[in-house]
Each structure stands twice: as structure tokens, then as C-alpha cells.
Design an enzyme around this catalytic site. Structure first.
Site, mmCIF file in Angstrom:
data_model
loop_
_atom_site.group_PDB
_atom_site.id
_atom_site.type_symbol
_atom_site.label_atom_id
_atom_site.label_comp_id
_atom_site.label_asym_id
_atom_site.label_seq_id
_atom_site.Cartn_x
_atom_site.Cartn_y
_atom_site.Cartn_z
ATOM 1 N N GLY A 53 0.811 -1.221 0.000
ATOM 2 C CA GLY A 53 0.000 0.000 0.000
ATOM 3 C C GLY A 53 0.837 1.260 0.000
ATOM 4 O O GLY A 53 1.237 1.755 1.061
ATOM 5 N N LEU A 54 1.075 1.786 -1.182
ATOM 6 C CA LEU A 54 1.832 3.036 -1.300
ATOM 7 C C LEU A 54 0.954 4.175 -1.816
ATOM 8 O O LEU A 54 0.879 5.251 -1.218
ATOM 9 C CB LEU A 54 3.032 2.826 -2.252
ATOM 10 C CG LEU A 54 3.878 4.069 -2.536
ATOM 11 C CD1 LEU A 54 4.597 4.543 -1.263
ATOM 12 C CD2 LEU A 54 4.912 3.784 -3.635
ATOM 13 N N PHE B 267 10.540 2.462 -3.279
ATOM 14 C CA PHE B 267 11.026 2.511 -4.670
ATOM 15 C C PHE B 267 11.879 1.297 -5.013
ATOM 16 O O PHE B 267 11.862 0.819 -6.142
ATOM 17 C CB PHE B 267 11.794 3.805 -4.950
ATOM 18 C CG PHE B 267 10.875 4.944 -5.296
ATOM 19 C CD1 PHE B 267 9.953 4.826 -6.325
ATOM 20 C CD2 PHE B 267 10.921 6.142 -4.601
ATOM 21 C CE1 PHE B 267 9.092 5.857 -6.643
ATOM 22 C CE2 PHE B 267 10.056 7.187 -4.907
ATOM 23 C CZ PHE B 267 9.141 7.046 -5.932
ATOM 24 N N GLU C 252 3.309 1.408 -11.588
ATOM 25 C CA GLU C 252 4.780 1.279 -11.496
ATOM 26 C C GLU C 252 5.489 2.377 -12.281
ATOM 27 O O GLU C 252 6.510 2.146 -12.912
ATOM 28 C CB GLU C 252 5.253 -0.090 -12.006
ATOM 29 C CG GLU C 252 4.577 -1.280 -11.396
ATOM 30 C CD GLU C 252 4.856 -1.412 -9.918
ATOM 31 O OE1 GLU C 252 5.704 -0.662 -9.405
ATOM 32 O OE2 GLU C 252 4.198 -2.240 -9.278
ATOM 33 N N THR D 83 4.242 5.970 -14.595
ATOM 34 C CA THR D 83 3.649 6.207 -15.922
ATOM 35 C C THR D 83 4.765 6.447 -16.945
ATOM 36 O O THR D 83 5.935 6.621 -16.578
ATOM 37 C CB THR D 83 2.756 7.461 -15.878
ATOM 38 O OG1 THR D 83 3.584 8.580 -15.530
ATOM 39 C CG2 THR D 83 1.635 7.330 -14.848
HETATM 40 C C1 LIG Z 1 -4.400 -1.578 -12.112
HETATM 41 C C2 LIG Z 1 -3.587 -0.811 -11.133
HETATM 42 C C3 LIG Z 1 -2.910 -1.483 -10.105
HETATM 43 C C4 LIG Z 1 -2.176 -0.769 -9.147
HETATM 44 N N1 LIG Z 1 -1.617 -1.433 -8.074
HETATM 45 C C5 LIG Z 1 -1.031 -0.717 -7.074
HETATM 46 C C6 LIG Z 1 -0.581 -1.364 -5.883
HETATM 47 O O1 LIG Z 1 -0.700 -2.591 -5.724
HETATM 48 N N2 LIG Z 1 -0.027 -0.607 -4.893
HETATM 49 C C7 LIG Z 1 0.113 0.754 -5.010
HETATM 50 O O2 LIG Z 1 0.630 1.379 -4.085
HETATM 51 N N3 LIG Z 1 -0.320 1.397 -6.141
HETATM 52 C C8 LIG Z 1 -0.890 0.703 -7.161
HETATM 53 N N4 LIG Z 1 -1.352 1.338 -8.300
HETATM 54 C C9 LIG Z 1 -1.255 2.806 -8.380
HETATM 55 C C10 LIG Z 1 -0.341 3.307 -9.471
HETATM 56 O O3 LIG Z 1 0.990 3.133 -9.108
HETATM 57 C C11 LIG Z 1 -0.725 4.767 -9.769
HETATM 58 O O4 LIG Z 1 -1.967 4.713 -10.473
HETATM 59 C C12 LIG Z 1 0.315 5.475 -10.584
HETATM 60 O O5 LIG Z 1 1.449 5.760 -9.789
HETATM 61 C C13 LIG Z 1 -0.192 6.806 -11.163
HETATM 62 O O6 LIG Z 1 -0.801 7.560 -10.174
HETATM 63 P P1 LIG Z 1 -2.250 8.202 -10.443
HETATM 64 O O7 LIG Z 1 -3.126 7.147 -11.004
HETATM 65 O O8 LIG Z 1 -2.678 8.868 -9.203
HETATM 66 O O9 LIG Z 1 -2.000 9.261 -11.601
HETATM 67 P P2 LIG Z 1 -1.451 10.775 -11.385
HETATM 68 O O10 LIG Z 1 -0.238 10.749 -10.520
HETATM 69 O O11 LIG Z 1 -2.601 11.629 -10.991
HETATM 70 O O12 LIG Z 1 -0.981 11.164 -12.874
HETATM 71 C C14 LIG Z 1 -1.925 11.557 -13.890
HETATM 72 C C15 LIG Z 1 -1.149 11.921 -15.151
HETATM 73 O O13 LIG Z 1 -0.270 13.032 -14.896
HETATM 74 C C16 LIG Z 1 1.058 12.694 -15.322
HETATM 75 N N5 LIG Z 1 2.036 13.360 -14.487
HETATM 76 C C17 LIG Z 1 2.135 13.312 -13.130
HETATM 77 N N6 LIG Z 1 3.200 14.025 -12.728
HETATM 78 C C18 LIG Z 1 3.804 14.508 -13.843
HETATM 79 C C19 LIG Z 1 4.951 15.327 -14.081
HETATM 80 N N7 LIG Z 1 5.711 15.762 -13.085
HETATM 81 N N8 LIG Z 1 5.253 15.654 -15.355
HETATM 82 C C20 LIG Z 1 4.498 15.192 -16.392
HETATM 83 N N9 LIG Z 1 3.401 14.410 -16.223
HETATM 84 C C21 LIG Z 1 3.070 14.085 -14.972
HETATM 85 C C22 LIG Z 1 1.131 11.186 -15.182
HETATM 86 O O14 LIG Z 1 2.185 10.661 -15.981
HETATM 87 C C23 LIG Z 1 -0.248 10.782 -15.658
HETATM 88 O O15 LIG Z 1 -0.276 10.746 -17.067
HETATM 89 C C24 LIG Z 1 -2.068 0.641 -9.270
HETATM 90 C C25 LIG Z 1 -2.721 1.297 -10.320
HETATM 91 C C26 LIG Z 1 -3.481 0.599 -11.227
HETATM 92 C C27 LIG Z 1 -4.186 1.347 -12.324
#
Ligand SMILES: Cc1cc2nc3c(=O)[nH]c(=O)nc-3n(C[C@H](O)[C@H](O)[C@H](O)COP(=O)(O)OP(=O)(O)OC[C@H]3O[C@@H](n4cnc5c(N)ncnc54)[C@H](O)[C@@H]3O)c2cc1C
Length: 387
Positions: free
Chosen positions: A133-134, A240, A367, A369
Site C-alpha cells: 500500500g503506497l 522505490f 509502477e 507512468t
Molecule cells: C491496475 C492498477 C494497479 C495498481 N496497483 C497498485 C498497488 O498494488 N499498490 C500501489 O501502491 N499502487 C498501485 N497502483 C497505483 C499506481 O501506481 C498509480 O496509479 C500510478 O502511480 C499513477 O498515479 P495516479 O493514477 O494517481 O495518476 P497521477 O499521478 O494523478 O498522474 C496523472 C497523469 O499526470 C502525469 N504526471 C504526473 N506528474 C507529472 C509530471 N511531473 N510531469 C508530467 N506528467 C506528470 C502522469 O504521468 C499521468 O499521465 C495501481 C494502479 C493501477 C491502475
């Protein structure tokens, strides 16, 4: 004479016999156990949880870790297993990553000997399921904005906060919650899911990763003993390190999805007749197949190279980002092009391609984007952090 996708550059020419055995065992498991039920599971939005103990028996959870009844296999062997699982479905491979690379990985890397002895053997066997849970609702790309916190009260830690997108938490017995302590330092905590104040709810409305399980977690005054903290964890670099293990597995896994799409498209190009001839007799179709094959092979060789670096202890964060970014991006392009070759039938569940396309959008997002990995690589190149 035709050459199959597996044959032109046969990856088994470059792996050890033991690694090849892992791959073949995983292919057999994926094709005979997961494949027959995966379309229905995707339709029903259900992770086939009944298979998890069998994955444990097979030995894939945490398979590249040593001791605690785990297999001590190479990172390349693990990559091949991830690829074979994901050739059937990215969602099922995700369960392997969450349990092995993330939940077990955190305990293995940062846990006390007691924590390792308590959890790793049964997690390895699939008798206990774990989560990691991160991510929090306010934005996963920047985990430094973490609001979940842990305060000391007498001989207890008290955790409060929310997590989103956490794999497996509604079926898990235990998980690692990342929280800021009173000094604002991110620490990992081992949280049994029957602890009062812990609730997990499945996210039901996914159009991607439907045969997978992601959840929202609420922590309300979750009280844990002092030894629930992962003693070796300190700062964001700890989660990380676990994410990098999972990212490595993804670089392999998505090549499995790409291969599965390519196999279908090649077969279809040989059998589907339009304008009086198989579509595979048209140069434009062959050009598409050839270009996809080139990217598939490049991705596979990149994954293998990363695996060899990892096994030698020389894999850097920047290199992992290259693998994750490139291989997911190319797998998505391959899946989309294969879909176009299938024509209208390509949008149905008669073929696995649209399911892979949908799943890969999630793999692109978790992991790190695309943008996050571009920024990691950009930082490596320029020395400037542009996040
Ligand atoms: C199916 C699935 C399984 C997952 N499993 C886990 C899990 O087991 N444990 C866990 O902890 N998390 C998990 N996650 C979470 C995942 O790691 C996050 O969804 C991911 O880190 C992106 O965060 P967010 O969805 O909040 O998007 P956001 O952080 O809101 O980003 C939205 C958009 O903005 C862009 N963006 C953000 N910052 C910048 C920047 N500085 N410059 C340019 N573009 C930027 C991103 O690239 C993206 O396109 C999971 C997600 C999914 C969809």
C-alpha cells in the site's frame, strides 16, 4: 516454410537450461490453468483467486529470493515466468508481482528476521496473500505527498490514512502500508488485515485489468505493536526499491502480451481472405507484422539484458525505466496494430487482443507512468530533476 514467433530469435538460445525449464513450466501452467477461464473471469470482473495456491505450489511467488522456502531462481527465470503469465493476462501477472515483488519484496528487503520467518514461507506457498500500500488518492506519481501517518502511542503505532489502487487487499491476510512517522520519514508497516480499523473495498468499475483485484484502503486508528515496523525501511527510497523489482518484471511480462497478440495476428493474416486472397499476402500487412516483430524481439532482448544485469547486481534505476517505458509502450502499439489486422472481429472476445489492449493501459499507468519514466531517464541524461 514459416517460422513461429518463438523461433526466429529463440530466447531459449540465450538462457540456461534451468531458466528454460521455468519458462516451459510457466507456459504450461498459464495455458492449461489460466487461459481456459480468463475470458469469463474478465467478463465477471473477477481475479481467479482459486489459482493462487497453485501458483504457490508452482513456486513462482518470490521465486528469485533465497531462504524461507523460496526457490532462489535467477531474475531471468522470474522474467520468463512473468512473460508466460502475461501472455494469457496482464491481470493475473499483476497478482504475481503484487504478492512476490512488492509485498514479499518489502518484507524480504526491510523486515526483521521474525517478520521474514512469520510471513515469507506462507506467502511463498500462497497460503497467505499480501498487498503493498503506497499510492494515495491525491496522486500516485508523487508519493511524497503521502498523508497516511503513523504516530507512537505508548507501546503501539497508530496508523491513519487512505490508500487507492492497492492490489489484492480485500483477499489478503497481511500487507505493507507505507506511512510517514512523526518526523515525516516514510516507513513500512506490516499490517494484518484483521486489525481493527483496517478496511479494504474492491474498485469495481474497471474497464481494464478486470480479471485482477484493486482496492481502496481506509486506516482508522489502526493500532499495531512496535515491532510491526519494517526496521530496515527508511524514506521513499525503500518502497522505490520494491517498485523497481516489479518494474523489472513488467519489462518481461508485457512482451508476453505482445507475443500473444502477434501470434493471433499472424495466424489471422494467413487464414482471412479478403479481395480473393489471404490478407497476409498483402505487403502492407506483412510490413505491419514485420515491424511489430522487430519491436517484440528488441523488447525481449532488452528484458533479457536487464535480467542479466540484475542477476549480476548491476541494474540501475535508469536502465529499469528504459525497459519499463519502452516495452510497455511497444506492447501497446503492437496490441493496437494486431487489433486492426483482425478487423471487426478484433473488438470481440473471440480473440484476446482487445483484452490485452485494455489491460496494457493499466500497466502503462502503474509502477510509474510513461511520463515518470521519461523524467527518470531525462534526469539520468541531464542531471536535472524535472518532475
Ligand atoms: C491496475 C492498477 C494497479 C495498481 N496497483 C497498485 C498497488 O498494488 N499498490 C500501489 O501502491 N499502487 C498501485 N497502483 C497505483 C499506481 O501506481 C498509480 O496509479 C500510478 O502511480 C499513477 O498515479 P495516479 O493514477 O494517481 O495518476 P497521477 O499521478 O494523478 O498522474 C496523472 C497523469 O499526470 C502525469 N504526471 C504526473 N506528474 C507529472 C509530471 N511531473 N510531469 C508530467 N506528467 C506528470 C502522469 O504521468 C499521468 O499521465 C495501481 C494502479 C493501477 C491502475
Amino acid at each position: 516454410m514459416t517460422t513461429t514467433i518463438d523461433q526466429l530469435f529463440n530466447v531459449s538460445d540465450f538462457v540456461t537450461e534451468e531458466e528454460r525449464e521455468w519458462q516451459l513450466k510457466a507456459r504450461d501452467f498459464a495455458q492449461t490453468k489460466i487461459k481456459p477461464i480468463i475470458d469469463q473471469a474478465f467478463e465477471d470482473r473477477r481475479l481467479p483467486v482459486e489459482l493462487l495456491p497453485e501458483v504457490g505450489e508452482f513456486g513462482a511467488f518470490g521465486m528469485y529470493m533465497n531462504g524461507y522456502g523460496l526457490k532462489g531462481a535467477s531474475s531471468v527465470a522470474y522474467g520468463l515466468v512473468a512473460m508466460e503469465f502475461e501472455a494469457v493476462d496482464s491481470g493475473f501477472r499483476t497478482a504475481l508481482s503484487v504478492q512476490g515483488s512488492l509485498a514479499m519484496g518489502a518484507i524480504y528487503k526491510f523486515g526483521s528476521e521474525e517478520q521474514k520467518q512469520e510471513w515469507l514461507p506462507k506467502m511463498g506457498r500462497g497460503e497467505a496473500i499480501g498487498f503493498f500500500g503506497l499510492t494515495e488518492p491525491q496522486g500516485g506519481s508523487d508519493p511524497n505527498t503521502m498523508l497516511t501517518h503513523a504516530r507512537r502511542e505508548g507501546d503501539q503505532w497508530v496508523l491513519n490514512g487512505k490508500k487507492r489502487w492497492i492490489g489484492l487487499a480485500t483477499i489478503a491476510q497481511v500487507g505493507v502500508i507505507w506511512a510517514k512517522d512523526e518526523e515525516g520519514i516514510v516507513r513500512g508497516f506490516v499490517v494484518p488485515t484483521d486489525t481493527p480499523g483496517f478496511t479494504a473495498t474492491a474498485i469495481e468499475n474497471k474497464l481494464s485489468m478486470r480479471a485482477s483485484l484493486q482496492t481502496e484502503i481506509v486506516l482508522e486508528d489502526v493500532r499495531l505493536p512496535l515491532d510491526a515496523i519494517l526496521p530496515g525501511s527508511k524514506g521513499l527510497s525503500s518502497p522505490f526499491k520494491c517498485l523497481n523489482e516489479a518494474r523489472y518484471g513488467i519489462a518481461w511480462g508485457v512482451m508476453g502480451a505482445a507475443r500473444a497478440c502477434l501470434e493471433v495476428a499472424v495466424e489471422r493474416s494467413q487464414t482471412r481472405e479478403v479481395f480473393g486472397a489471404p490478407i497476409g499476402s498483402k505487403q502492407i500487412i506483412q510490413a505491419k507484422l514485420a515491424d511489430m516483430f522487430v519491436e517484440y524481439e528488441k523488447g525481449l532482448l532488452l528484458a533479457l539484458h536487464l535480467g542479466r544485469l540484475k542477476d549480476a547486481g548491476n541494474l540501475s534505476y535508469g536502465q529499469i525505466s528504459v525497459g519499463k517505458l519502452n516495452n510497455v509502450r511497444e506492447a501497446i502499439k503492437i496490441a493496437g496494430t494486431c487489433r486492426s489486422i483482425l478487423g471487426g472481429d478484433g473488438i470481440t472476445s473471440d480473440f484476446p487482443v482487445m483484452r490485452h489492449m485494455a489491460n496494457l493501459e493499466s500497466v502503462r499507468t502503474y509502477e510509474g507512468t510513461d511520463e515518470v519514466h521519461q523524467l527518470v531517464i531525462g534526469r539520468e541524461l541531464t542531471g536535472i530533476a524535472a518532475f
